[in-house]
Design a protein around this motif. Sequence first.
Motif, PDB file in Angstrom:
ATOM      1  N   VAL A 144       0.832  -1.203   0.000  1.00 54.62           N
ATOM      2  CA  VAL A 144       0.000   0.000   0.000  1.00 54.62           C
ATOM      3  C   VAL A 144       0.868   1.255   0.000  1.00 54.62           C
ATOM      4  CG1 VAL A 144      -1.586   1.350   1.429  1.00 54.62           C
ATOM      5  CG2 VAL A 144      -2.040  -1.066   1.029  1.00 54.62           C
ATOM      6  N   SER A 145       2.045   1.156   0.625  1.00 53.81           N
ATOM      7  CA  SER A 145       2.965   2.294   0.680  1.00 53.81           C
ATOM      8  C   SER A 145       3.723   2.495  -0.626  1.00 53.81           C
ATOM      9  CB  SER A 145       3.959   2.100   1.829  1.00 53.81           C
ATOM     10  OG  SER A 145       3.274   2.033   3.074  1.00 53.81           O
ATOM     11  N   GLY A 146       3.511   1.599  -1.587  1.00 54.36           N
ATOM     12  CA  GLY A 146       4.132   1.761  -2.898  1.00 54.36           C
ATOM     13  C   GLY A 146       5.295   0.835  -3.188  1.00 54.36           C
ATOM     14  N   GLU A 147       5.552  -0.108  -2.295  1.00 50.51           N
ATOM     15  CA  GLU A 147       6.677  -1.025  -2.506  1.00 50.51           C
ATOM     16  C   GLU A 147       6.278  -2.204  -3.389  1.00 50.51           C
ATOM     17  OE1 GLU A 147       9.607  -3.960   0.083  1.00 50.51           O
ATOM     18  OE2 GLU A 147       8.720  -2.188   1.036  1.00 50.51           O
ATOM     19  N   ASN A 148       7.183  -2.627  -4.246  1.00 48.70           N
ATOM     20  CA  ASN A 148       6.960  -3.802  -5.078  1.00 48.70           C
ATOM     21  C   ASN A 148       7.280  -5.064  -4.282  1.00 48.70           C
ATOM     22  OD1 ASN A 148       6.183  -2.543  -7.537  1.00 48.70           O
ATOM     23  ND2 ASN A 148       8.315  -2.044  -7.962  1.00 48.70           N
ATOM     24  N   PRO A 149       6.395  -6.058  -4.284  1.00 49.21           N
ATOM     25  CA  PRO A 149       6.649  -7.290  -3.544  1.00 49.21           C
ATOM     26  C   PRO A 149       7.527  -8.257  -4.331  1.00 49.21           C
ATOM     27  CG  PRO A 149       4.520  -7.439  -4.605  1.00 49.21           C
ATOM     28  CD  PRO A 149       5.060  -6.046  -4.914  1.00 49.21           C
ATOM     29  N   THR A 150       8.082  -9.215  -3.636  1.00 44.31           N
ATOM     30  CA  THR A 150       8.804 -10.321  -4.259  1.00 44.31           C
ATOM     31  C   THR A 150       8.088 -11.618  -3.893  1.00 44.31           C
ATOM     32  OG1 THR A 150      10.969  -9.235  -4.234  1.00 44.31           O
ATOM     33  CG2 THR A 150      10.962 -11.635  -4.291  1.00 44.31           C
ATOM     34  N   ILE A 151       7.839 -12.446  -4.887  1.00 45.66           N
ATOM     35  CA  ILE A 151       7.232 -13.752  -4.664  1.00 45.66           C
ATOM     36  C   ILE A 151       8.343 -14.790  -4.669  1.00 45.66           C
ATOM     37  CG2 ILE A 151       5.571 -15.455  -5.488  1.00 45.66           C
ATOM     38  CD1 ILE A 151       4.328 -12.776  -4.653  1.00 45.66           C
ATOM     39  N   GLY A 152       8.321 -15.690  -3.697  1.00 43.19           N
ATOM     40  CA  GLY A 152       9.274 -16.784  -3.658  1.00 43.19           C
ATOM     41  C   GLY A 152       8.530 -18.111  -3.698  1.00 43.19           C
ATOM     42  N   PHE A 153       9.123 -19.105  -4.350  1.00 46.14           N
ATOM     43  CA  PHE A 153       8.490 -20.421  -4.368  1.00 46.14           C
ATOM     44  C   PHE A 153       9.554 -21.505  -4.485  1.00 46.14           C
ATOM     45  CE2 PHE A 153       9.034 -19.895  -8.932  1.00 46.14           C
ATOM     46  CZ  PHE A 153       9.287 -21.196  -9.380  1.00 46.14           C
ATOM     47  N   ASN A 154       9.184 -22.723  -4.070  1.00 42.82           N
ATOM     48  CA  ASN A 154      10.017 -23.883  -4.342  1.00 42.82           C
ATOM     49  C   ASN A 154       9.136 -25.000  -4.883  1.00 42.82           C
ATOM     50  OD1 ASN A 154       8.955 -25.328  -2.015  1.00 42.82           O
ATOM     51  ND2 ASN A 154      10.328 -24.104  -0.747  1.00 42.82           N
ATOM     52  N   ARG A 155       9.758 -25.939  -5.560  1.00 42.09           N
ATOM     53  CA  ARG A 155       9.018 -27.019  -6.218  1.00 42.09           C
ATOM     54  C   ARG A 155       8.970 -28.299  -5.389  1.00 42.09           C
ATOM     55  NH1 ARG A 155       8.296 -26.085 -11.958  1.00 42.09           N
ATOM     56  NH2 ARG A 155       9.465 -24.258 -12.680  1.00 42.09           N
ATOM     57  N   SER A 156       9.721 -28.347  -4.287  1.00 38.66           N
ATOM     58  CA  SER A 156       9.747 -29.544  -3.453  1.00 38.66           C
ATOM     59  C   SER A 156      10.069 -29.164  -2.013  1.00 38.66           C
ATOM     60  CB  SER A 156      10.800 -30.536  -3.976  1.00 38.66           C
ATOM     61  OG  SER A 156      12.087 -29.938  -3.985  1.00 38.66           O
ATOM     62  N   LYS A 157       9.750 -30.037  -1.081  1.00 39.43           N
ATOM     63  CA  LYS A 157      10.005 -29.781   0.333  1.00 39.43           C
ATOM     64  C   LYS A 157      11.492 -29.541   0.550  1.00 39.43           C
ATOM     65  CE  LYS A 157       9.102 -31.617   4.948  1.00 39.43           C
ATOM     66  NZ  LYS A 157       8.531 -32.757   5.727  1.00 39.43           N
ATOM     67  N   ASN A 158      11.820 -28.457   1.253  1.00 42.65           N
ATOM     68  CA  ASN A 158      13.204 -28.054   1.519  1.00 42.65           C
ATOM     69  C   ASN A 158      13.968 -27.724   0.243  1.00 42.65           C
ATOM     70  OD1 ASN A 158      12.889 -28.495   4.342  1.00 42.65           O
ATOM     71  ND2 ASN A 158      13.280 -30.690   4.041  1.00 42.65           N
ATOM     72  N   GLY A 159      13.249 -27.473  -0.850  1.00 41.14           N
ATOM     73  CA  GLY A 159      13.893 -27.121  -2.109  1.00 41.14           C
ATOM     74  C   GLY A 159      14.356 -25.671  -2.119  1.00 41.14           C
ATOM     75  N   MET A 160      15.248 -25.364  -3.044  1.00 41.46           N
ATOM     76  CA  MET A 160      15.763 -24.005  -3.168  1.00 41.46           C
ATOM     77  C   MET A 160      14.670 -23.055  -3.634  1.00 41.46           C
ATOM     78  SD  MET A 160      18.990 -22.686  -5.491  1.00 41.46           S
ATOM     79  CE  MET A 160      20.070 -23.891  -4.696  1.00 41.46           C
ATOM     80  N   ASP A 161      14.680 -21.832  -3.116  1.00 43.74           N
ATOM     81  CA  ASP A 161      13.679 -20.834  -3.492  1.00 43.74           C
ATOM     82  C   ASP A 161      14.040 -20.181  -4.826  1.00 43.74           C
ATOM     83  OD1 ASP A 161      12.270 -21.263  -1.157  1.00 43.74           O
ATOM     84  OD2 ASP A 161      13.240 -19.610  -0.089  1.00 43.74           O
ATOM     85  N   VAL A 162      13.010 -19.939  -5.630  1.00 42.01           N
ATOM     86  CA  VAL A 162      13.114 -19.103  -6.821  1.00 42.01           C
ATOM     87  C   VAL A 162      12.423 -17.792  -6.482  1.00 42.01           C
ATOM     88  CG1 VAL A 162      12.523 -18.833  -9.255  1.00 42.01           C
ATOM     89  CG2 VAL A 162      13.093 -21.098  -8.358  1.00 42.01           C
ATOM     90  N   LEU A 163      13.096 -16.663  -6.644  1.00 46.72           N
ATOM     91  CA  LEU A 163      12.542 -15.365  -6.269  1.00 46.72           C
ATOM     92  C   LEU A 163      12.079 -14.599  -7.502  1.00 46.72           C
ATOM     93  CD1 LEU A 163      15.108 -14.261  -3.533  1.00 46.72           C
ATOM     94  CD2 LEU A 163      12.908 -15.422  -3.231  1.00 46.72           C
ATOM     95  N   LEU A 164      10.909 -14.000  -7.397  1.00 40.60           N
ATOM     96  CA  LEU A 164      10.283 -13.299  -8.516  1.00 40.60           C
ATOM     97  C   LEU A 164       9.888 -11.889  -8.092  1.00 40.60           C
ATOM     98  CD1 LEU A 164       7.834 -16.222  -9.366  1.00 40.60           C
ATOM     99  CD2 LEU A 164       9.901 -15.679 -10.663  1.00 40.60           C
ATOM    100  N   PRO A 165      10.720 -10.887  -8.353  1.00 45.76           N
ATOM    101  CA  PRO A 165      10.328  -9.500  -8.064  1.00 45.76           C
ATOM    102  C   PRO A 165       9.176  -9.096  -8.985  1.00 45.76           C
ATOM    103  CG  PRO A 165      12.707  -9.701  -8.381  1.00 45.76           C
ATOM    104  CD  PRO A 165      12.100 -10.979  -8.861  1.00 45.76           C
ATOM    105  N   ILE A 166       8.147  -8.471  -8.419  1.00 41.59           N
ATOM    106  CA  ILE A 166       6.978  -8.055  -9.192  1.00 41.59           C
ATOM    107  C   ILE A 166       6.947  -6.541  -9.289  1.00 41.59           C
ATOM    108  CG2 ILE A 166       4.480  -8.196  -9.426  1.00 41.59           C
ATOM    109  CD1 ILE A 166       5.879 -10.908  -9.484  1.00 41.59           C
ATOM    110  N   ASP A 167       6.965  -6.023 -10.502  1.00 43.49           N
ATOM    111  CA  ASP A 167       6.864  -4.579 -10.735  1.00 43.49           C
ATOM    112  C   ASP A 167       5.390  -4.248 -10.953  1.00 43.49           C
ATOM    113  OD1 ASP A 167       6.955  -1.942 -11.512  1.00 43.49           O
ATOM    114  OD2 ASP A 167       8.605  -2.201 -12.936  1.00 43.49           O
ATOM    115  N   LEU A 168       4.753  -3.667  -9.939  1.00 43.09           N
ATOM    116  CA  LEU A 168       3.318  -3.399 -10.002  1.00 43.09           C
ATOM    117  C   LEU A 168       2.971  -2.296 -10.990  1.00 43.09           C
ATOM    118  CD1 LEU A 168       2.420  -3.583  -6.201  1.00 43.09           C
ATOM    119  CD2 LEU A 168       2.253  -5.376  -7.936  1.00 43.09           C
TER     120      LEU A 168
END
Length: 212
Positions: A144-168
Amino acid sequence: MKSIYPALLISLLISSMVHAQNYEQFVGTLRAGFRQISYSGKLQGCEINFETSTQDFAYRAGKPIIAVGSIALYIEPFGMMLKLGVADVLNSNIVEAPYYAFIKTSNGTTAGSIYESHEADNKGYRLFVPQINNTTLAVIIDIVSGENPTIGFNRSKNGMDVLLPIDLAVKDTSIGGNGSLKHTYSQDTINEFRKCVYDIFSMLEESPAESN
């Protein structure tokens, strides 16, 4: 629902990627938009939906993927939700649900919070509902303050995160004459989301008085 991202854009991306093998030029937000959620004319939630592309070095040896999802704040019951599906661009755009996903901003994150996870109605997507606390709520405040969020995900338990910066501010994306991505920018998404969130908090403040 086979896909919610633009079929024409994807076909052009595939064609360019297969021939150029230059995936890096296609990394970035493809689109961000706002949707107000209401039932019987009554405001129930505020949603940011997004489409973004990156190279998946954690699970796909740097091959291109497109992540499609949404960040939502609901009023009844009060809570947040992240929806995410990940498509392998060079593998017929097959959409797969991540094992785990989270939202991160400078002052908040949904990672590490107690959460519920559900399969979405459309195949290949998963819903993540984190517990509301000061850390998770800070995510909404930052956006709400104007910051762009980053989405993180992994494909398996304890898997490495893939980070996705989102430009709103990316309203739409097309392919330029040189084959690169061409973005159209607007502040509509963040402005509309901000107003909607303010409306929700105003309704929450009024609710106790209405029940007395």
